[in-house]
Write an enzyme that holds these catalytic residues in place. Sequence first.
Site, PDB file in Angstrom:
ATOM      1  N   ILE A 169      42.446  59.395  27.644  1.00 11.57           N
ATOM      2  CA  ILE A 169      43.912  59.409  27.642  1.00 11.57           C
ATOM      3  C   ILE A 169      44.452  59.239  29.071  1.00 11.57           C
ATOM      4  CG2 ILE A 169      44.238  60.662  25.466  1.00 11.57           C
ATOM      5  CD1 ILE A 169      44.596  63.233  27.129  1.00 11.57           C
ATOM      6  N   PRO A 170      44.266  58.045  29.636  1.00  9.18           N
ATOM      7  CA  PRO A 170      44.833  57.797  30.970  1.00  9.18           C
ATOM      8  C   PRO A 170      46.354  57.828  30.902  1.00  9.18           C
ATOM      9  CG  PRO A 170      44.084  55.748  29.996  1.00  9.18           C
ATOM     10  CD  PRO A 170      43.657  56.853  29.068  1.00  9.18           C
ATOM     11  N   HIS A 171      46.966  58.141  32.019  1.00 10.67           N
ATOM     12  CA  HIS A 171      48.431  58.167  32.018  1.00 10.67           C
ATOM     13  C   HIS A 171      48.979  57.989  33.423  1.00 10.67           C
ATOM     14  CE1 HIS A 171      46.738  62.242  32.005  1.00 10.67           C
ATOM     15  NE2 HIS A 171      47.718  62.588  32.803  1.00 10.67           N
ATOM     16  N   GLY A 172      50.214  57.547  33.436  1.00  6.00           N
ATOM     17  CA  GLY A 172      50.906  57.383  34.699  1.00  6.00           C
ATOM     18  C   GLY A 172      52.373  57.712  34.539  1.00  6.00           C
TER      19      GLY A 172
END
Length: 155
Positions: free
Chosen positions: A70-73
């Site tokens: 669950i990558p996020h920015g």
Amino acid sequence: MTIEATEISNVLNEQLIDLAMEANTKHEVLIKMIDLLYLNHRLIDKKDFLNDVLNREQQGMTGIGHGIAIPHGKSNAVRRTALAIARTNRPIAWTSLDGQPVNVIILFAVRAADAGTLHLKLLQGVATLLADDRVLDRFQKIRHKREIIALFTQT
């Protein structure tokens, strides 16, 4: 806790889902997912958002195990907060809690201005959903994009 249908429709649609992504590396997956977000008018600038996601990746692992990341920015490059979802055709090397590669990626693109409640509610909803082993199994078997959206809004 699931995410309400009205909320999920604001952050996810079938155009933001790729269930047969051809990719060989984490970087390639992120580029393709960011392209989906950009083509669907969720990003202002692809390069800036990629940099923000990569910076977040350096702060800690986003692979949560069971083949899911669950990558996020949080970024000023995000026009409208959104989720993009990909399932890759082959396992991708990714730093994860169980040390295994991933093939399901849920990319959070969060407007800097939304970094408070909406972001936390989305993360909480997705984390709760992914805590269920049956849901994790379904992610691997789903054939249609609409099933992904239904999975997020199940009660």
